[in-house]
Design a protein around this motif. Structure first.
Motif, PDB file in Angstrom:
ATOM      1  N   PRO A 161       1.823  -5.658   7.907  1.00 48.29           N
ATOM      2  CA  PRO A 161       3.277  -5.654   7.700  1.00 48.29           C
ATOM      3  C   PRO A 161       3.641  -5.196   6.288  1.00 48.29           C
ATOM      4  O   PRO A 161       3.002  -5.589   5.311  1.00 48.29           O
ATOM      5  CB  PRO A 161       3.669  -7.120   7.911  1.00 48.29           C
ATOM      6  CG  PRO A 161       2.422  -7.898   7.646  1.00 48.29           C
ATOM      7  CD  PRO A 161       1.274  -7.024   8.028  1.00 48.29           C
ATOM      8  N   VAL A 162       4.650  -4.337   6.222  1.00 44.38           N
ATOM      9  CA  VAL A 162       5.174  -3.852   4.948  1.00 44.38           C
ATOM     10  C   VAL A 162       6.639  -4.243   4.855  1.00 44.38           C
ATOM     11  O   VAL A 162       7.429  -3.926   5.753  1.00 44.38           O
ATOM     12  CB  VAL A 162       5.034  -2.318   4.826  1.00 44.38           C
ATOM     13  CG1 VAL A 162       5.630  -1.838   3.501  1.00 44.38           C
ATOM     14  CG2 VAL A 162       3.577  -1.897   4.936  1.00 44.38           C
ATOM     15  N   HIS A 163       7.009  -4.935   3.790  1.00 46.81           N
ATOM     16  CA  HIS A 163       8.381  -5.376   3.573  1.00 46.81           C
ATOM     17  C   HIS A 163       9.018  -4.510   2.489  1.00 46.81           C
ATOM     18  O   HIS A 163       8.459  -4.366   1.399  1.00 46.81           O
ATOM     19  CB  HIS A 163       8.410  -6.847   3.149  1.00 46.81           C
ATOM     20  CG  HIS A 163       7.740  -7.766   4.116  1.00 46.81           C
ATOM     21  ND1 HIS A 163       8.422  -8.484   5.076  1.00 46.81           N
ATOM     22  CD2 HIS A 163       6.416  -8.071   4.294  1.00 46.81           C
ATOM     23  CE1 HIS A 163       7.568  -9.200   5.791  1.00 46.81           C
ATOM     24  NE2 HIS A 163       6.352  -8.977   5.333  1.00 46.81           N
ATOM     25  N   PRO A 181       5.746   4.287  12.826  1.00 48.21           N
ATOM     26  CA  PRO A 181       5.367   4.196  14.245  1.00 48.21           C
ATOM     27  C   PRO A 181       6.289   5.015  15.140  1.00 48.21           C
ATOM     28  O   PRO A 181       7.508   4.994  14.988  1.00 48.21           O
ATOM     29  CB  PRO A 181       5.504   2.697  14.539  1.00 48.21           C
ATOM     30  CG  PRO A 181       5.381   2.025  13.214  1.00 48.21           C
ATOM     31  CD  PRO A 181       5.991   2.971  12.229  1.00 48.21           C
ATOM     32  N   LYS A 182       5.698   5.754  16.041  1.00 46.74           N
ATOM     33  CA  LYS A 182       6.448   6.497  17.046  1.00 46.74           C
ATOM     34  C   LYS A 182       5.499   6.879  18.173  1.00 46.74           C
ATOM     35  O   LYS A 182       4.280   6.871  18.022  1.00 46.74           O
ATOM     36  CB  LYS A 182       7.078   7.759  16.439  1.00 46.74           C
ATOM     37  CG  LYS A 182       6.126   8.681  15.719  1.00 46.74           C
ATOM     38  CD  LYS A 182       6.883   9.845  15.112  1.00 46.74           C
ATOM     39  CE  LYS A 182       5.991  10.734  14.265  1.00 46.74           C
ATOM     40  NZ  LYS A 182       5.537  10.047  13.035  1.00 46.74           N
ATOM     41  N   ASN A 196      -2.125   1.745   9.890  1.00 45.56           N
ATOM     42  CA  ASN A 196      -1.219   1.221  10.907  1.00 45.56           C
ATOM     43  C   ASN A 196      -0.311   0.197  10.236  1.00 45.56           C
ATOM     44  O   ASN A 196      -0.750  -0.907   9.886  1.00 45.56           O
ATOM     45  CB  ASN A 196      -2.018   0.588  12.046  1.00 45.56           C
ATOM     46  CG  ASN A 196      -1.134   0.070  13.165  1.00 45.56           C
ATOM     47  OD1 ASN A 196       0.050   0.404  13.239  1.00 45.56           O
ATOM     48  ND2 ASN A 196      -1.690  -0.753  14.036  1.00 45.56           N
ATOM     49  N   LEU A 197       0.951   0.565  10.033  1.00 46.82           N
ATOM     50  CA  LEU A 197       1.878  -0.272   9.277  1.00 46.82           C
ATOM     51  C   LEU A 197       3.052  -0.691  10.156  1.00 46.82           C
ATOM     52  O   LEU A 197       3.576   0.093  10.942  1.00 46.82           O
ATOM     53  CB  LEU A 197       2.409   0.489   8.059  1.00 46.82           C
ATOM     54  CG  LEU A 197       1.353   1.076   7.117  1.00 46.82           C
ATOM     55  CD1 LEU A 197       2.025   1.860   5.992  1.00 46.82           C
ATOM     56  CD2 LEU A 197       0.454  -0.013   6.545  1.00 46.82           C
TER      57      LEU A 197
END
Length: 353
Positions: A161-163, A181-182, A196-197
């Motif tokens: 996770p990136v905040h 992500p898409k 992978n974020l």
């Protein structure tokens, strides 16, 4: 036991003197590690090194002394407790910023401090010195299933996770479109192994409960064109404020910083010794900030090659005698042991906060 600038240093770890740190059990002690304490160009300065007139600071930094400073970043190493024994069994990690020099910081420090994974990331802003290392996060992610490149089957990788604030996320779409992500048709597009974020957009002054830490983002001014997130990390026993890139503290941020208990550790931007800058504090503003908020201990980060870790720190120590102001330069690899947990984190990741 070594006394220095209001800290008690034991081995590689430093414990704040005067707080309730000493009474806290290991399960509540968080290691705050300075991964980088330099400016956006870091120290040694390439311009200085190649000028033919290299300064003493850059010469020492090039040889690996405490003047070597990577882009500003901290890492919080959070203990997890074994349910049966109550002993610390492992650690989770939360990192603030992942800039251009992240790879070098990881090579230099991670084995020394026992870090092999990054469990959460908080970004201060979208500049290169805060985000350009995100591509390297893939080397710290758990691979569930490796990619099959020839058959165009992508890997399965545990997400990090990136905040960040909305502006930073918007910029990341342009800088790192492949990290957003898409849905991808791998029959048409190549299979690639990338970080992978999972992106989490922060609102101003939002509280986050991540890996057992209570974190609040505090927006501050970083020049006229950029709002930068500072961070407050707080427990019932300790309060840390991190302001790595700041030129002005707006009134709403000032009110937050003034409220609550005394700041135990203030980490603040200081680019130049005397010259003023339009997007950063320099030493005079950093000192005024320390005087205003009266933390128990202040550490300087974001420093250029005007700062000499050895001589400048000796000068800063005079402020303690003169006006009771505890200020010193941080250095890459400095570790503070701080009671930033209100309760132990169990092996399953559940917090008692």
């Amino acid at each position: 036991m070594l006394r220095r600038a209001g800290l008690l240093a034991v081995g590689a770890a430093a414990v704040y003197e005067g707080s309730r740190v000493h009474a806290a059990p290991p399960s509540q002690m968080v290691e705050l590690v300075f991964l980088g304490t330099g400016s956006s160009v870091s120290v040694p300065s390439l311009r200085c090194l190649t000028s033919g007139k290299t300064c003493n600071v850059c010469s020492g930094a090039a040889s690996g002394d405490k003047n070597k400073r990577n882009n500003p970043s901290i890492l919080l190493k959070v203990p997890q407790t074994d349910r049966a024994t109550g002993a610390v069994s492992s650690y989770r990690t939360v990192m603030v910023d992942c800039g251009k020099t992240f790879r070098d910081s990881a090579i230099t420090l991670f084995n020394k401090i026992g870090v092999s994974a990054i469990d959460a990331i908080f970004l201060t802003h979208y500049h290169a010195d805060a985000v350009l290392g995100l591509d390297d996060i893939r080397d710290f992610q758990r691979i569930i299933k490796p990619p099959d490149f020839l058959n165009r089957i992508p890997s399965q990788v545990a997400s990090t996770p990136v905040h960040c604030d909305e502006e930073t996320f918007s910029r990341m779409k342009d800088v790192f479109p492949y990290l957003i992500p898409k849905e991808i048709d791998h029959k048409v597009h190549e299979v690639r192994f990338v970080s992978n974020l999972t992106w989490n957009i922060m609102k101003p002054f939002q509280r986050h409960h991540v890996e057992g830490l209570n974190i609040r983002n505090i927006p501050v001014t970083h020049g006229r064109e950029c709002l930068c997130q500072g961070y407050e990390i707080e427990s019932k026993d300790c309060r840390v404020v991190y302001l790595s890139d700041v030129s002005e503290i707006p009134p709403d941020a000032h009110q937050v910083l003034m409220k609550g208990k005394q700041i135990d550790v203030l980490i603040v931007d200081a680019l130049f010794l005397e010259r003023r800058h339009n997007t950063h504090f320099s030493l005079p503003e950093a000192l005024e900030t320390a005087r205003k908020y009266q933390p128990k201990q202040t550490y300087l980060v974001g420093m250029g090659h005007e700062f000499d870790y050895y001589s400048t720190n000796n000068e800063l120590k005079a402020l303690r005698k003169k006006e009771g102001l505890a200020v010193e330069m941080a250095h890459d690899g400095l570790i503070l042991n701080l009671p930033l947990l209100d309760g132990p984190i169990m092996e399953d990741g559940c917090s008692k906060l």
